[in-house]
Write an enzyme that holds these catalytic residues in place. Structure first.
Site, PDB file in Angstrom:
ATOM      1  N   GLU A 116      43.418  36.668  49.699  1.00  0.00           N
ATOM      2  CA  GLU A 116      43.026  36.856  51.114  1.00  0.00           C
ATOM      3  C   GLU A 116      42.200  35.729  51.696  1.00  0.00           C
ATOM      4  OE1 GLU A 116      41.011  40.518  51.986  1.00  0.00           O
ATOM      5  OE2 GLU A 116      41.114  40.145  54.119  1.00  0.00           O
ATOM      6  N   HIS A 128      49.564  45.009  54.413  1.00  0.00           N
ATOM      7  CA  HIS A 128      50.319  43.904  55.032  1.00  0.00           C
ATOM      8  C   HIS A 128      51.776  43.893  54.568  1.00  0.00           C
ATOM      9  CE1 HIS A 128      46.200  42.602  55.989  1.00  0.00           C
ATOM     10  NE2 HIS A 128      46.752  42.014  57.029  1.00  0.00           N
ATOM     11  N   HIS A 153      45.390  31.235  58.935  1.00  0.00           N
ATOM     12  CA  HIS A 153      45.174  31.755  60.294  1.00  0.00           C
ATOM     13  C   HIS A 153      44.449  30.707  61.139  1.00  0.00           C
ATOM     14  CE1 HIS A 153      46.138  36.125  60.397  1.00  0.00           C
ATOM     15  NE2 HIS A 153      45.969  36.071  59.086  1.00  0.00           N
ATOM     16  N   HIS A 191      52.539  35.320  56.968  1.00  0.00           N
ATOM     17  CA  HIS A 191      52.299  36.475  56.093  1.00  0.00           C
ATOM     18  C   HIS A 191      53.483  36.754  55.170  1.00  0.00           C
ATOM     19  CE1 HIS A 191      48.415  38.491  56.093  1.00  0.00           C
ATOM     20  NE2 HIS A 191      48.201  37.825  57.221  1.00  0.00           N
ATOM     21  N   HIS A 193      40.968  45.534  59.639  1.00  0.00           N
ATOM     22  CA  HIS A 193      40.083  44.445  59.196  1.00  0.00           C
ATOM     23  C   HIS A 193      38.605  44.738  59.477  1.00  0.00           C
ATOM     24  CE1 HIS A 193      42.821  41.449  57.563  1.00  0.00           C
ATOM     25  NE2 HIS A 193      43.698  41.857  58.468  1.00  0.00           N
ATOM     26  N   HIS A 246      44.694  31.862  52.845  1.00  0.00           N
ATOM     27  CA  HIS A 246      45.217  32.779  53.865  1.00  0.00           C
ATOM     28  C   HIS A 246      44.336  32.756  55.128  1.00  0.00           C
ATOM     29  CE1 HIS A 246      44.278  36.734  55.704  1.00  0.00           C
ATOM     30  NE2 HIS A 246      45.531  36.635  56.068  1.00  0.00           N
TER      31      HIS A 246
HETATM   32 CU1  CUO Z   1      45.663  40.980  58.516  1.00  0.00          CU
HETATM   33 CU2  CUO Z   1      46.187  37.751  57.784  1.00  0.00          CU
HETATM   34  O1  CUO Z   1      45.338  39.481  57.198  1.00  0.00           O
HETATM   35  O2  CUO Z   1      46.019  39.113  59.257  1.00  0.00           O
END
Ligand code: CUO
Length: 669
Positions: free
Chosen positions: A335, A223, A354, A390, A198, A350
């Site tokens: 994303e 992912h 989180h 996920h 990331h 997404h």
């Molecule tokens: Cu890597 Cu949700 O994208 O954690």
């Protein structure tokens, strides 16, 4: 290389900063403070004076708060600081900016933005970034370690210190089923890899940082592979595949208590009991409000695009999700990254997933509680709910792929190329058997521990490891000398009930182990490929760069950790297996280079783990859709892996035997 970071070893690098760089608290005692470390200094670096930048908004994140990119306010602040670092005219100015901001801004924020800038500036291309597990060990290890470390450094002289051992079972007991795969979810290398991915592919920030070749597609594929690996580890431990979250209104069965304390915020990462339900978030102090309804609307609209094959762009025009580029567009929409074609319409479910899950314990901030483990890419993979959520993300991509034309025999085959034999040769194991076991490794965390006296403080943890192995592949080439791409996948042979798979399900559990170009001479060819060369992993030494002892491959210590730090940890290349031997299919294919090749030079580039991480400043080094040949539903009439095979492919039965023994680290010299 310019020294930006304090070097390890006896002598430290000391920065001489202009007096006005010191924060107000220290300006009154400025000179004394500046000379404080002179006696210890190996090298002194004089920092040039600059006109102090305006840090107005950036200071809205306090120094003692935890930092999460998933929080919109933190995200905006990070973009601002990263932009400041990226716009510095030269290395000197960058260094001055870093020195000036270092003591003013939030430390996590500082580290993140500095790393992104180093990864993306042209003049810092060869510079190392420090592994997060060294600078912020609090994101990786049991908080009890720090009290023990303090005791160790205060009482025991360096050289006589013993590593502080982290027990394998420190976050839960075996009463919790999910804990059976904690060796995977809490592995230092896995979490470092996710953080690093990331960092290389940020979803926000200046556009030049976000905009990379096929980054939306890679978000999907990286992912997807991660989910496949996790699910297989579950199967090896007699758990079924992960529950897919489908409804945000239902109680969440997954519980998690991270046992992590933020050393910056001086607070524990909150835990989550089983049975909590998501609520709308309204945290005014965080300037953040989201209704679950918004996430549900995003999801419905995304499925609408997936099923219709068209998405609505920012100008309200319908655009096709095409066979090859569609997945890249969809990846950015889901994303959602700054490249999302229509963020106003498709939202950001997404990232908000989180974030909302991370504050489920305090959605309106009435208890002034910070976020949980899933709110930060460095820690999110530790939490079982990461995988349930996920699985929902992954389902969108798998659903989209199922709408695409199936690969024809012509698109899969390679005329005249026949794979005649595949054999797996693993050290100290019978043919076609992988062997896994436990191994202990030490990491020096002193860089991230801010107490005196200093010196190395090793933490010893236990992780999965496998015997090194080779694939030996026999290929008959009926044509002239040519090249091909060898693609190797590994996956379980049976489902949870012990039944053979339908390929339509099995394909989602086939893990890409390696991908490399082969030169085929006319006639018989024998290809030997070592596990340590895998194009999905980084070497063991790079995951644990300060480990001197216990280096099974015996290579030199590697200190490159920039783009090269991204990659699956070599020690988790093979799934755990079972004591009796876990039956798997090892799939090998030589694909037609004419449809694979990307003409570019990757000379001198860091490309060890290109399959999951791409190559810096280059195109993704394979023209095929990521996941080929298993990214789409099998062609009509094909229901098993065997039926799928064309002559340039072969499947070998293999098994993974887990030996429940632990290799202790060798003594350090
Ligand atoms: Cu890597 Cu949700 O994208 O954690």
């Amino acid at each position: 290389k310019e020294p930006i970071f304090t070097q390890k070893g006896d002598k430290k690098t000391v920065f001489k900063v202009p007096p006005n760089f010191l924060t107000n608290r220290y300006q009154s005692i400025g000179i004394e403070l500046q000379n404080r470390f002179d006696v210890d200094a190996g090298e002194q670096v004089t920092i040039n004076n600059i006109t102090p930048p305006n840090l107005g908004n950036i200071l809205q994140l306090k120094r003692d708060e935890n930092f999460s990119l998933f929080f919109p306010k933190h995200n905006r602040i990070a973009t601002e600081l990263t932009t400041l670092f990226l716009r510095a005219k030269n290395l000197d100015e960058f260094q001055s900016l870093a020195a000036y901001t270092r003591d003013r801004v939030n430390p996590y924020l500082f580290n993140y933005c500095l790393c992104v800038a180093i990864l993306h500036r042209k003049d810092t291309r060869d510079m190392d970034i420090p592994p997060l597990m060294e600078t912020f060990p609090d994101k990786y290890v049991d908080s009890q370690v720090f009290a023990k470390a303090r005791e160790e450094v205060n009482i025991v002289p360096e050289g006589s210190r013993t590593p502080i051992e982290i027990p394998v079972d420190y976050t839960a007991s075996n009463l919790e089923d999910e804990h059976r795969v904690a060796y995977f979810t809490e592995d230092l290398g896995v979490n470092a890899h996710h953080w690093h991915w990331h960092l290389v592919y940020p979803f926000s920030g200046p556009l030049e940082v976000v905009n990379k070749n096929r980054r939306g597609e890679l978000f999907y594929y990286f992912h997807h592979q991660l989910m496949a690996r996790y699910n297989i580890e579950r199967l090896c431990n007699k758990l079924r595949r992960v529950r897919r979250m489908v409804n945000f209104r239902e109680p969440i069965p997954e519980a998690y208590y991270p046992k992590l304390d933020s050393l910056v915020a001086n607070r524990a990462y909150p835990g989550r009991p089983s049975g909590m339900t998501l609520q709308d978030v309204n945290r005014e102090q965080d300037q953040w409000k989201i209704d679950i309804k918004e996430m549900e609307t995003s999801i419905a609209r995304l499925y609408e695009a997936i099923h219709s094959g068209f998405y609505r762009d920012a100008n309200n025009r319908m655009q096709p999700l095409t066979e090859f580029e569609g997945i890249d567009i969809l990846g950015n929409l889901v994303e959602a990254s700054a490249l999302s074609a229509n963020p106003a319409y498709y939202g950001n479910w997404h990232n908000f997933g989180h974030a909302t899950l991370s504050v489920i314990h305090d959605p309106d901030l009435r208890h002034l509680e910070s976020f949980g483990a899933i709110g930060d890419p460095a820690t999110s993979m530790r939490d079982p709910v990461f995988y349930s959520m996920h699985a929902m993300v992954n389902d969108m991509f798998v659903e989209f792929k199922s709408t695409l034309p199936r690969y024809t025999v012509a698109q899969l085959g390679y005329d005249g190329v026949t794979v005649t034999k595949v054999s797996l040769q693993s050290q100290n194991s019978p043919e076609n058997q992988f062997t896994t076991f436990w191994q202990q490794s030490d990491v020096d965390m002193s860089r991230g521990l801010d107490f005196q006296p200093r010196g190395a403080v090793f933490v010893r943890f236990t992780h999965l490891q496998h015997q090194p192995f080779n694939y030996v592949i026999n290929v008959n080439n009926a044509g002239a000398a040519r090249q091909g791409t060898c693609r190797i996948f590994l996956g379980p042979k049976f489902d949870e009930r012990g039944n053979p798979w339908l390929l339509v399900d099995q394909k989602n559990l086939l893990v890409e182990m390696d991908r490399f170009i082969v030169n085929l001479t006319p006639g018989q060819n024998v290809i030997t490929r070592a596990s340590t060369s895998s194009a999905v992993t980084i070497p063991f030494e790079r995951t644990f760069r300060d480990v001197d002892a216990n280096r099974p491959t015996g290579g030199p210590a590697l200190d490159q950790f920039n783009f090269c730090g991204c990659g699956w940890p070599q020690h988790l290349l093979v799934f755990k297996g079972t004591p009796e031997g876990y039956p798997c299919h090892l799939f090998v294919m030589i694909s037609n280079i004419a449809d694979d090749r990307v003409n570019q030079s990757t000379e001198g580039q860091c490309n060890d783990a290109a399959v999951y991480c791409g190559i810096r400043d280059r195109l993704y080094p394979d023209r095929r859709s990521m996941g080929y040949p298993f990214d789409r539903a099998p062609r009509d009439g094909v229901s098993t892996l065997q039926q799928f095979l064309t002559p340039n492919m072969r499947v070998q039965d293999v098994s993974i035997v887990h030996q429940n023994r632990t290799i202790r680290p060798r003594a350090r010299t």
